[in-house]
Design a protein around this motif. Structure first.
Motif, mmCIF file in Angstrom:
data_model
loop_
_atom_site.group_PDB
_atom_site.id
_atom_site.type_symbol
_atom_site.label_atom_id
_atom_site.label_comp_id
_atom_site.label_asym_id
_atom_site.label_seq_id
_atom_site.Cartn_x
_atom_site.Cartn_y
_atom_site.Cartn_z
ATOM 1 N N VAL A 81 60.169 -45.343 70.182
ATOM 2 C CA VAL A 81 58.779 -45.215 69.705
ATOM 3 C C VAL A 81 59.024 -44.917 68.116
ATOM 4 O O VAL A 81 60.007 -44.254 67.744
ATOM 5 N N VAL A 82 58.308 -45.715 67.482
ATOM 6 C CA VAL A 82 58.378 -45.545 65.764
ATOM 7 C C VAL A 82 56.901 -44.911 65.351
ATOM 8 O O VAL A 82 55.864 -45.645 65.858
ATOM 9 N N LEU A 83 57.011 -43.750 64.934
ATOM 10 C CA LEU A 83 55.821 -43.251 64.497
ATOM 11 C C LEU A 83 55.387 -43.450 62.891
ATOM 12 O O LEU A 83 56.394 -43.218 62.004
ATOM 13 N N VAL A 84 54.698 -44.189 62.403
ATOM 14 C CA VAL A 84 54.211 -44.319 61.121
ATOM 15 C C VAL A 84 53.018 -43.723 60.490
ATOM 16 O O VAL A 84 52.004 -43.785 61.094
ATOM 17 N N LEU A 85 53.435 -42.746 59.559
ATOM 18 C CA LEU A 85 52.537 -41.784 59.138
ATOM 19 C C LEU A 85 52.100 -42.368 58.038
ATOM 20 O O LEU A 85 52.757 -42.015 56.790
ATOM 21 N N ASP A 86 50.933 -43.145 57.544
ATOM 22 C CA ASP A 86 50.675 -43.712 56.091
ATOM 23 C C ASP A 86 49.809 -42.648 55.757
ATOM 24 O O ASP A 86 49.173 -41.672 56.177
ATOM 25 N N GLN A 87 49.871 -42.587 53.953
ATOM 26 C CA GLN A 87 49.073 -41.724 53.341
ATOM 27 C C GLN A 87 49.500 -40.378 53.544
ATOM 28 O O GLN A 87 48.610 -39.395 53.581
ATOM 29 N N PHE A 88 50.700 -40.087 53.751
ATOM 30 C CA PHE A 88 51.332 -38.604 54.337
ATOM 31 C C PHE A 88 51.000 -37.804 52.973
ATOM 32 O O PHE A 88 50.804 -36.507 53.198
ATOM 33 N N GLU A 89 50.501 -38.314 51.944
ATOM 34 C CA GLU A 89 50.398 -37.345 50.767
ATOM 35 C C GLU A 89 49.174 -36.604 51.137
ATOM 36 O O GLU A 89 48.903 -35.520 50.527
ATOM 37 N N GLN A 90 48.146 -37.114 51.932
ATOM 38 C CA GLN A 90 47.076 -36.546 52.055
ATOM 39 C C GLN A 90 47.189 -34.951 52.829
ATOM 40 O O GLN A 90 46.789 -33.896 52.721
ATOM 41 N N TYR A 91 48.352 -35.107 53.905
ATOM 42 C CA TYR A 91 48.930 -33.926 54.552
ATOM 43 C C TYR A 91 49.613 -33.068 53.704
ATOM 44 O O TYR A 91 49.188 -31.776 53.551
ATOM 45 N N LEU A 92 50.180 -33.607 52.772
ATOM 46 C CA LEU A 92 51.177 -32.666 51.839
ATOM 47 C C LEU A 92 50.223 -31.830 51.060
ATOM 48 O O LEU A 92 50.477 -30.795 50.659
ATOM 49 N N HIS A 93 49.171 -32.704 50.539
ATOM 50 C CA HIS A 93 48.418 -32.070 49.394
ATOM 51 C C HIS A 93 47.639 -30.864 50.106
ATOM 52 O O HIS A 93 47.206 -29.996 49.414
ATOM 53 N N ALA A 94 47.106 -30.978 51.317
ATOM 54 C CA ALA A 94 46.112 -30.038 51.729
ATOM 55 C C ALA A 94 46.969 -28.753 52.688
ATOM 56 O O ALA A 94 46.148 -27.989 53.021
ATOM 57 N N ASN A 95 48.035 -28.945 52.559
ATOM 58 C CA ASN A 95 48.678 -28.099 53.515
ATOM 59 C C ASN A 95 49.963 -27.393 52.629
ATOM 60 O O ASN A 95 50.858 -28.062 52.015
ATOM 61 N N ARG A 96 50.009 -25.973 52.839
ATOM 62 C CA ARG A 96 50.988 -25.225 51.944
ATOM 63 C C ARG A 96 52.516 -25.511 52.629
ATOM 64 O O ARG A 96 52.513 -25.698 53.791
ATOM 65 N N GLU A 97 53.615 -25.249 51.936
ATOM 66 C CA GLU A 97 54.449 -25.465 52.590
ATOM 67 C C GLU A 97 55.132 -24.640 53.909
ATOM 68 O O GLU A 97 55.211 -25.217 54.825
ATOM 69 N N GLU A 98 54.661 -23.572 53.984
ATOM 70 C CA GLU A 98 54.611 -22.458 55.284
ATOM 71 C C GLU A 98 53.860 -23.411 56.276
ATOM 72 O O GLU A 98 54.411 -23.514 57.455
ATOM 73 N N GLU A 99 52.714 -23.984 56.023
ATOM 74 C CA GLU A 99 51.737 -24.630 56.905
ATOM 75 C C GLU A 99 52.590 -25.923 57.707
ATOM 76 O O GLU A 99 52.262 -26.237 58.679
ATOM 77 N N ARG A 100 53.498 -26.489 56.761
ATOM 78 C CA ARG A 100 54.216 -27.654 57.099
ATOM 79 C C ARG A 100 55.224 -27.577 58.081
ATOM 80 O O ARG A 100 55.885 -28.561 58.616
ATOM 81 N N LEU A 101 55.588 -26.249 58.425
ATOM 82 C CA LEU A 101 56.879 -26.023 59.135
ATOM 83 C C LEU A 101 56.447 -26.456 60.571
ATOM 84 O O LEU A 101 57.506 -27.108 61.256
ATOM 85 N N HIS A 102 55.249 -26.408 61.288
ATOM 86 C CA HIS A 102 55.081 -26.824 62.426
ATOM 87 C C HIS A 102 55.349 -28.130 62.723
ATOM 88 O O HIS A 102 56.101 -28.880 63.689
ATOM 89 N N LEU A 103 54.691 -29.275 61.681
ATOM 90 C CA LEU A 103 55.018 -30.433 61.879
ATOM 91 C C LEU A 103 56.623 -30.726 61.633
ATOM 92 O O LEU A 103 57.100 -31.543 62.324
ATOM 93 N N ALA A 104 57.131 -30.116 60.816
ATOM 94 C CA ALA A 104 58.600 -30.427 60.516
ATOM 95 C C ALA A 104 59.271 -29.965 61.692
ATOM 96 O O ALA A 104 60.288 -30.835 62.202
#
Length: 196
Positions: A81-104
């Motif tokens: 499976v290859v997951l392609v996440l386009d326009q990932f900057e939208q997610y980065l812009h809207a979420n603080r670093e701590e909030e990104r940990l779940h996805l990471a």
């Protein structure tokens, strides 16, 4: 396991992936293309994975889904499976670093063998992307898991615009038959579109 494709806005990252990369993947690769959302991206990915792999229990977290795919519980042997996440900057812009940990945490399940992810971002989000990749504990290496997509140089833009003109029947098939007016139109269009 996780790669990054980056470049300026409008340089053709999405078109390159949709038209040039995804159609050329081997039969054993299941490519899942998603436009990143500012909020609830994990849920969006979970629903999409469940849509593709109904064997995944719907109550699983994204991390658990990717873990099952990685361990081969759902994917047949030799599949990927290859997951392609386009326009990932939208997610980065809207979420603080701590909030990104779940996805990471979830994307740490990517192993490059059975589960892979490609993040597509605008170049002005390079610092946020670097921080996100650091949370994944993945070092970015140009030419290995990071690649820039730049705007066309003028010479190449001329060829592309002429090919589009021929494809639409607005330019003759033989470049030698292009009139002076048509050539001037191409040059004017290139100059109007050119930056830097």
């Amino acid at each position: 396991a996780v790669g990054v494709m980056y470049g300026p806005s409008g340089c053709g990252k999405s078109s390159l992936v949709k038209a040039g990369l995804l159609p050329r993947l081997s039969e054993h690769v299941c490519a899942i293309y998603l436009e990143a959302t500012p909020h609830d991206l994990e849920s969006h990915i979970r629903r999409t994975l469940y849509h593709h792999f109904a064997e995944l229990p719907s109550q699983l977290s994204l991390q658990e889904q990717l873990s099952r795919l990685r361990r081969g519980a759902v994917l047949p042997e030799g599949k990927k499976v290859v997951l392609v996440l386009d326009q990932f900057e939208q997610y980065l812009h809207a979420n603080r670093e701590e909030e990104r940990l779940h996805l990471a945490q979830a994307l740490r399940q990517c192993d490059g063998q059975r589960v892979q992810c490609l993040l597509m971002i605008r170049d002005d989000f390079w610092l946020a992307t670097t921080r996100f990749m650091r949370a994944l504990e993945i070092r970015l290496v140009e030419g290995q898991n990071a690649e820039v997509v730049d705007r066309f140089p003028v010479r190449h833009a001329r060829k592309v615009l002429a090919a589009i003109g021929r494809a639409h029947g607005d330019l003759p098939d033989d470049p030698a038959d292009v009139t002076a007016d048509q050539q001037q139109f191409l040059e004017d269009a290139i100059q109007l579109l050119a930056e830097d």
